[in-house]
Design a protein around this motif. Structure first.
Motif, mmCIF file in Angstrom:
data_model
loop_
_atom_site.group_PDB
_atom_site.id
_atom_site.type_symbol
_atom_site.label_atom_id
_atom_site.label_comp_id
_atom_site.label_asym_id
_atom_site.label_seq_id
_atom_site.Cartn_x
_atom_site.Cartn_y
_atom_site.Cartn_z
ATOM 1 N N GLU A 27 -17.890 -20.568 -37.133
ATOM 2 C CA GLU A 27 -18.394 -20.130 -38.417
ATOM 3 C C GLU A 27 -18.003 -19.079 -39.136
ATOM 4 O O GLU A 27 -17.682 -18.952 -40.198
ATOM 5 N N GLU A 76 -19.873 -20.060 -27.157
ATOM 6 C CA GLU A 76 -19.738 -18.967 -28.271
ATOM 7 C C GLU A 76 -18.949 -20.124 -29.470
ATOM 8 O O GLU A 76 -19.050 -19.534 -30.338
ATOM 9 N N GLU A 122 -20.474 -20.395 -33.195
ATOM 10 C CA GLU A 122 -20.688 -19.225 -33.860
ATOM 11 C C GLU A 122 -19.307 -18.572 -34.235
ATOM 12 O O GLU A 122 -19.175 -18.181 -35.443
ATOM 13 N N SER A 164 -22.168 -11.982 -30.886
ATOM 14 C CA SER A 164 -23.006 -11.366 -31.887
ATOM 15 C C SER A 164 -22.687 -10.030 -32.251
ATOM 16 O O SER A 164 -22.835 -9.774 -33.433
ATOM 17 N N THR A 202 -25.441 -13.946 -25.288
ATOM 18 C CA THR A 202 -26.133 -13.336 -26.451
ATOM 19 C C THR A 202 -25.221 -12.169 -26.867
ATOM 20 O O THR A 202 -25.793 -11.614 -27.930
ATOM 21 N N ILE A 237 -19.517 -9.876 -34.354
ATOM 22 C CA ILE A 237 -20.000 -10.215 -35.810
ATOM 23 C C ILE A 237 -20.628 -9.098 -36.610
ATOM 24 O O ILE A 237 -20.277 -8.675 -37.674
#
Length: 278
Positions: free
Chosen positions: A182, A176, A179, A256, A17, A259
Motif C-alpha cells: 500500500e 508486512e 502494508e 508501521s 506491529t 511509515i
C-alpha cells in the motif's frame, strides 16, 4: 529460558506491529505542563505480561519522543536510551502538551521482575544501535534485483531509498507485505523514491516464493553478507530510510513506525511529498 522466550516474543512483536535526530535543543525548549503518567510503576514492575502489554501499546523508542529523567529534567534521546540500557528504569508515557510523545524514566525497585529488567535492556540496546546508525552514510553497495536492475551509491544519488531486510521463512517479514504494498502504491508516481528489499534467500527460491506472495518492492537476493557484515543487522525485518545524499535517516523494525516517520513526524523526509490520492 523465560527471558530468552520473552526476548523472542519482543522481536516478533516488534516486527509484526515491528547526524542523530535533532532532539536535544528542541526538547530543551519545550515546557511540559503535566509530568504524571496514566499508570504508576508499582502496577507494572512485578507483572511481566502487564508491563509488556503497556510498553507495546504506549512506548515507541524509535520515535522522536521527548525524554525526561527520573527527576523530570529534560534529557536527549541518547542519554535516555543509555540510561535504559542499564536496566534500572522503565519509561512511562506522560500526559503532556508537547507535539511529540513525552516519556519519563521511572526507577525500578530492587524486587522488580527480572525478566522485565532483562527485556528492557534488550529492547533499548536494539533501539540505541539503530539510533547510532542514523546520520551516518549508507555503506557502499552494488546490487542487482531479480529483474536485472542494478543499483549503486552513484546511480541512486538524488533518490530516497526505502529499504527492507527479510527472508522467506520470516513470518513477520511476510506479514508486512500488504502494508508495504500500500505504501508503494501511494508513492508509485514518484520517480525519486526507490523501494528495495534485501533478502537472504537465493534467486530461485525468491522467484518461486513471490509467484504466490505479492511484494511490490524490488527484491535483491543472497544479501546475508551485506546485511550482517556491512549493515551489522541481526533482526528481521529491519527498515532503513536513506536520503537522496546517501545518509541514513531512520532505522526501525516495525513497518508501521517506518511509515509513520515518512508521513507523520514533524521532520519528515525533506524531499518526500505527501502521497498521491489512491
Amino acid at each position: 529460558m523465560k527471558t530468552l522466550q520473552l526476548i523472542s516474543i519482543f522481536l516478533l512483536h516488534t516486527s509484526i506491529t515491528s547526524c542523530k535526530e535533532n532532539t536535544s535543543k528542541e526538547t530543551a525548549d519545550v515546557q511540559i505542563e503535566n509530568t504524571e503518567p496514566e499508570i504508576t510503576i508499582d502496577v507494572l514492575e512485578h507483572d511481566l505480561k502487564k508491563w509488556w502489554t503497556y510498553h507495546s501499546y504506549n512506548i515507541s523508542l524509535s520515535s522522536n519522543f521527548k525524554g525526561l529523567n527520573e527527576h523530570s529534567d529534560t534529557i536527549d534521546k541518547k542519554q535516555f536510551l543509555e540510561k535504559l540500557i542499564k536496566g534500572n528504569y522503565i519509561p512511562l508515557k506522560l500526559n503532556s502538551n508537547t507535539q511529540f510523545e513525552t516519556y519519563k524514566l521511572f526507577k525500578l525497585d530492587s524486587t522488580a521482575n527480572e525478566s522485565i529488567v532483562n527485556t528492557i535492556k534488550s529492547v533499548s540496546s536494539i533501539n540505541f544501535k539503530h539510533f547510532k546508525m542514523e546520520g551516518k552514510s549508507f555503506p557502499k553497495f552494488d546490487l542487482t534485483d531479480l529483474d536485472g536492475n542494478r543499483y549503486t551509491n552513484k546511480s541512486t544519488k538524488g533518490k530516497t531509498i526505502i529499504l527492507k531486510t527479510w527472508f522467506i521463512n520470516c513470518k513477520s517479514c511476510v506479514a508486512e507485505f500488504p502494508e508495504l504494498n500500500e505504501l508503494v502504491k501511494r508513492y508509485q508516481q514518484k520517480n525519486d523514491i526507490l523501494f528495495l528489499s534485501l533478502a537472504l534467500d537465493s534467486e530461485n527460491e525468491l522467484q518461486d516464493f513471490l509467484e504466490g506472495n505479492n511484494f511490490n518492492y524490488q527484491v535483491i537476493a543472497n544479501q546475508q553478507e551485506f546485511i550482517k557484515e556491512k549493515l551489522k543487522l541481526q533482526i528481521f525485518p529491519t527498515h532503513i530510510i536513506v536520503d537522496e545524499n546517501g545518509t541514513i535517516l531512520k532505522v526501525v523494525n516495525k513497518a508501521s513506525e517506518m511509515i509513520s516517520f515518512i508521513e507523520n513526524e514533524k521532520n519528515p523526509i525533506e524531499n518526500l511529498p505527501p502521497p498521491s490520492p489512491m
